[in-house]
Each structure stands twice: as C-alpha cells, then as structure tokens.
Design a protein around this motif. Structure first.
Motif, PDB file in Angstrom:
ATOM      1  N   LEU A 283       0.829  -1.202   0.000  1.00 48.92           N
ATOM      2  CA  LEU A 283       0.000   0.000   0.000  1.00 48.92           C
ATOM      3  C   LEU A 283       0.865   1.254   0.000  1.00 48.92           C
ATOM      4  O   LEU A 283       0.613   2.201  -0.736  1.00 48.92           O
ATOM      5  N   ALA A 284       1.910   1.248   0.825  1.00 46.32           N
ATOM      6  CA  ALA A 284       2.803   2.399   0.886  1.00 46.32           C
ATOM      7  C   ALA A 284       3.523   2.605  -0.440  1.00 46.32           C
ATOM      8  O   ALA A 284       3.690   3.729  -0.919  1.00 46.32           O
ATOM      9  N   GLN A 285       3.949   1.489  -1.046  1.00 47.50           N
ATOM     10  CA  GLN A 285       4.622   1.593  -2.338  1.00 47.50           C
ATOM     11  C   GLN A 285       3.663   2.128  -3.406  1.00 47.50           C
ATOM     12  O   GLN A 285       4.038   2.931  -4.266  1.00 47.50           O
ATOM     13  N   PHE A 286       2.416   1.682  -3.353  1.00 41.21           N
ATOM     14  CA  PHE A 286       1.418   2.151  -4.309  1.00 41.21           C
ATOM     15  C   PHE A 286       1.187   3.649  -4.149  1.00 41.21           C
ATOM     16  O   PHE A 286       1.005   4.382  -5.122  1.00 41.21           O
ATOM     17  N   ALA A 287       1.198   4.126  -2.888  1.00 42.15           N
ATOM     18  CA  ALA A 287       1.011   5.549  -2.628  1.00 42.15           C
ATOM     19  C   ALA A 287       2.128   6.370  -3.260  1.00 42.15           C
ATOM     20  O   ALA A 287       1.894   7.454  -3.803  1.00 42.15           O
ATOM     21  N   GLU A 288       3.345   5.846  -3.204  1.00 39.72           N
ATOM     22  CA  GLU A 288       4.463   6.544  -3.828  1.00 39.72           C
ATOM     23  C   GLU A 288       4.251   6.647  -5.340  1.00 39.72           C
ATOM     24  O   GLU A 288       4.521   7.684  -5.962  1.00 39.72           O
ATOM     25  N   LEU A 289       3.764   5.563  -5.939  1.00 37.89           N
ATOM     26  CA  LEU A 289       3.508   5.588  -7.372  1.00 37.89           C
ATOM     27  C   LEU A 289       2.416   6.600  -7.714  1.00 37.89           C
ATOM     28  O   LEU A 289       2.474   7.281  -8.746  1.00 37.89           O
ATOM     29  N   LYS A 290       1.412   6.674  -6.839  1.00 41.72           N
ATOM     30  CA  LYS A 290       0.345   7.648  -7.070  1.00 41.72           C
ATOM     31  C   LYS A 290       0.890   9.080  -7.015  1.00 41.72           C
ATOM     32  O   LYS A 290       0.442   9.956  -7.749  1.00 41.72           O
ATOM     33  N   ALA A 291       1.866   9.308  -6.134  1.00 40.20           N
ATOM     34  CA  ALA A 291       2.464  10.637  -6.045  1.00 40.20           C
ATOM     35  C   ALA A 291       3.181  10.985  -7.337  1.00 40.20           C
ATOM     36  O   ALA A 291       3.076  12.101  -7.858  1.00 40.20           O
ATOM     37  N   VAL A 292       3.913  10.028  -7.882  1.00 39.15           N
ATOM     38  CA  VAL A 292       4.611  10.255  -9.146  1.00 39.15           C
ATOM     39  C   VAL A 292       3.601  10.510 -10.264  1.00 39.15           C
ATOM     40  O   VAL A 292       3.764  11.415 -11.082  1.00 39.15           O
ATOM     41  N   GLU A 293       2.543   9.695 -10.284  1.00 39.57           N
ATOM     42  CA  GLU A 293       1.508   9.857 -11.312  1.00 39.57           C
ATOM     43  C   GLU A 293       0.864  11.237 -11.237  1.00 39.57           C
ATOM     44  O   GLU A 293       0.650  11.911 -12.252  1.00 39.57           O
ATOM     45  N   ALA A 294       0.552  11.688 -10.014  1.00 37.46           N
ATOM     46  CA  ALA A 294      -0.078  12.995  -9.841  1.00 37.46           C
ATOM     47  C   ALA A 294       0.852  14.105 -10.301  1.00 37.46           C
ATOM     48  O   ALA A 294       0.428  15.090 -10.929  1.00 37.46           O
ATOM     49  N   GLY A 295       2.141  13.946  -9.982  1.00 38.76           N
ATOM     50  CA  GLY A 295       3.111  14.947 -10.401  1.00 38.76           C
ATOM     51  C   GLY A 295       3.216  15.035 -11.907  1.00 38.76           C
ATOM     52  O   GLY A 295       3.261  16.133 -12.482  1.00 38.76           O
ATOM     53  N   GLN A 296       3.236  13.881 -12.557  1.00 43.00           N
ATOM     54  CA  GLN A 296       3.318  13.878 -14.017  1.00 43.00           C
ATOM     55  C   GLN A 296       2.072  14.507 -14.644  1.00 43.00           C
ATOM     56  O   GLN A 296       2.160  15.261 -15.612  1.00 43.00           O
ATOM     57  N   THR A 297       0.898  14.185 -14.087  1.00 43.62           N
ATOM     58  CA  THR A 297      -0.347  14.738 -14.607  1.00 43.62           C
ATOM     59  C   THR A 297      -0.372  16.254 -14.475  1.00 43.62           C
ATOM     60  O   THR A 297      -0.734  16.986 -15.404  1.00 43.62           O
ATOM     61  N   ALA A 298       0.025  16.766 -13.301  1.00 46.49           N
ATOM     62  CA  ALA A 298       0.045  18.201 -13.083  1.00 46.49           C
ATOM     63  C   ALA A 298       1.039  18.886 -14.011  1.00 46.49           C
ATOM     64  O   ALA A 298       0.784  19.981 -14.531  1.00 46.49           O
ATOM     65  N   ALA A 299       2.178  18.220 -14.227  1.00 53.23           N
ATOM     66  CA  ALA A 299       3.191  18.794 -15.101  1.00 53.23           C
ATOM     67  C   ALA A 299       2.687  18.911 -16.528  1.00 53.23           C
ATOM     68  O   ALA A 299       2.866  19.933 -17.198  1.00 53.23           O
ATOM     69  N   LEU A 300       2.035  17.868 -17.007  1.00 54.19           N
ATOM     70  CA  LEU A 300       1.511  17.890 -18.364  1.00 54.19           C
ATOM     71  C   LEU A 300       0.422  18.962 -18.524  1.00 54.19           C
ATOM     72  O   LEU A 300       0.322  19.634 -19.551  1.00 54.19           O
ATOM     73  N   THR A 301      -0.407  19.090 -17.487  1.00 53.63           N
ATOM     74  CA  THR A 301      -1.461  20.097 -17.521  1.00 53.63           C
ATOM     75  C   THR A 301      -0.877  21.501 -17.619  1.00 53.63           C
ATOM     76  O   THR A 301      -1.317  22.348 -18.421  1.00 53.63           O
TER      77      THR A 301
ATOM     78  N   VAL B 217       3.471  16.491  -5.580  1.00 56.62           N
ATOM     79  CA  VAL B 217       4.131  15.492  -4.732  1.00 56.62           C
ATOM     80  C   VAL B 217       3.900  15.801  -3.268  1.00 56.62           C
ATOM     81  O   VAL B 217       3.609  14.926  -2.457  1.00 56.62           O
ATOM     82  N   VAL B 218       4.027  17.070  -2.892  1.00 58.29           N
ATOM     83  CA  VAL B 218       3.795  17.463  -1.497  1.00 58.29           C
ATOM     84  C   VAL B 218       2.372  17.148  -1.089  1.00 58.29           C
ATOM     85  O   VAL B 218       2.108  16.609  -0.019  1.00 58.29           O
TER      86      VAL B 218
END
Length: 281
Positions: A223-241, A268-269
């Motif tokens: 679960l913790a590892q998945f949360a880290e991946l979600k943080a990366v995904e969110a960062g990439q999405t925001a960057a593209l936007t 990420v924060v």
C-alpha cells in the motif's frame, strides 16, 4: 537459509557413520590457498566444494567415507550440504574429537580468499542452527580448540571467539522481523487507496482519517509503495497540464520549465500529505 542439498550436487546419500547428537559444532577453513574468484562466481564455489569431496575420497591414508564436513558455507551465503544431519564428521582430527562436534567449513583459506564475507558467516550460522535443531549442543568452537592446527584461520576464529554472531544486515538488504512488519502495518495511513482485498476496519473508533491496523503486513508495505507511485503519477499529470496551458502562450523555455517543476513539487507534497496523514502535535 539458502541450502544446496546433496541431491542438487549430484551426490548419493552419505556413507558416513550415523551420529544423532554432539556437544556442538566446530568451524573450519580449507587451510590452503582459495581463489578470490569465488567472490564473484558462485559456480566456482560449487566446483570448489565438489573438488574438496573428490580429494577426501581419494585420500586412502585417511580412509574418508565422504567429504569430511557436515556442511560448507560459500561467500554468497549458500549452505552446501556435505555429510549433513545425523552423520559423524571426519574433520576434527580423531574419533573422540569427531564424536564431540559436527563440522562446518567456510570456503576460505590461508592465501587468496582468507576473510569470510558477512554472507558466509550468516550461512555458517544457518548451519549451526540447523544442526542444533537436529541434535547438536550449544558449543561453537574452532578446529584449533582441542587440536594442534591453525584452522579455522585468524578471521574465522576471531568470529568464533565472539560467539559466532549473525552479522548485522546491510542497509540495502533489510530483512524485517514479524514484529517490525507489524509496526509498519500499524503505521500505514488510511489513504483512499484501499483495494477490495484490504482487511476490514472492524474498530468503530477508527474512522476515515485515522491510522488503520492491517494484520497483513505485506499488504501494508504494498500500500505504501502504491502511494508513492500515485504521487509520481499525480506529479506527471500536473506537469503535463501546466505544460499544455503554456504551449503557444508566448513564454520562453525557462518559464515553461519553472512552471512544470513547480507543478510537480506541489503535487508530490500534496499526495505525500494525503498519504502520511496529519502530523502529531
């Protein structure tokens, strides 16, 4: 424990005499030059162990029934079966000494590869514990204890004199105990990433936004590892936007890069806070 059995080595059942119990275990080394190639080639370790058995069986004067040792330990942490459990060793010097202790040899010598790796020490410890579970007493000695020899060499004997402790696990190869895994499980934030297979929260006092206790510690780590991946995904999405909004807006490259970096950092924060929960006061 990483055990290589006699069957895996292609050897038949040991012909060594049976002995169900001893006072403990004696630690040995080869007492001859050992190639440092063993450090990087596990195949060389297997070849070395097989060569030792061949040389012992060819020793007509000593009349070995099998390789002299109950087990060997290689630099990669493998415990290699020799005579194995419940068999008298042939390595300690004479019959009274052989009856007193089983024998484990570290694949190090007096030249070349002379110092055991932590993985080898762990494998020797594995062998000691395996033999203790099958009739060996608590004594741990070096070959030189009771017999005039330099064996098991300075580095191994110094370790034996300390009580043969299991080496501290390296930071990049952490092995967690059940209690430590449970602590991790209890510290996982109830972030809304729970899968349908997550253990149910049966404690009415624990609502969303509190720490949940997962008995399945492996799930908690995932679960913790998945949360880290979600943080990366969110960062990439925001960057593209952010990048999409700026394209064609007449700004220079530096401004685009700065905007993207700022968006990534903010995302990420935010996800980090969502995952870890509120700080304790």
């Amino acid at each position: 424990m990483q055990l290589v059995t006699r069957a895996q080595l292609g050897w038949p059942v040991s012909a060594a005499p049976f002995q169900a119990a001893t006072l403990g275990v004696k630690v040995h080394y080869e007492g001859a030059p050992v190639s440092t190639k063993l450090l990087t080639d596990h195949g060389a370790c297997i070849a070395e162990w097989k060569a030792i058995r061949i040389s012992h069986l060819a020793n007509v004067a000593e009349g070995y029934s099998d390789v002299a040792y109950n087990y060997a330990a290689c630099p990669h942490g493998f415990l290699l079966e020799g005579r194995g459990i419940g068999r008298r060793t042939g390595a300690n010097g004479n019959q009274p000494l052989n009856k007193a202790h089983y024998a484990i040899v570290g694949l190090v010598g007096d030249e070349g590869l002379t110092a055991p790796t932590d993985a080898m020490l762990s494998a020797i410890r594995d062998g000691i514990e395996l033999l203790r579970a099958n009739g060996a007493g608590n004594e741990i000695k070096g070959h030189r204890d009771g017999y005039a020899t330099e064996c098991p060499g300075g580095p191994l004997y110094a370790w034996v004199q300390k009580g043969a402790p299991r080496p501290t696990t390296e930071e990049n190869d952490v092995t967690l105990t059940a209690a430590e895994m449970k602590d991790i499980a209890e510290a996982v934030w109830a972030y809304p990433l729970n899968s349908p297979t997550a253990p149910a929260n049966t404690d009415p006092a624990r609502t969303a936004g509190t720490f949940l206790r997962y008995e399945d510690a492996k799930y908690a780590v995932l679960l913790a590892q998945f949360a880290e991946l979600k943080a990366v995904e969110a960062g990439q999405t925001a960057a593209l936007t952010a990048l999409a909004k700026l394209v064609g807006a007449g700004v220079d490259t530096a401004e685009v890069v700065a905007a993207v970096q700022k968006a990534i950092a903010a995302a990420v924060v935010k996800v980090s806070v969502d995952v870890t929960g509120p700080a304790a006061e």
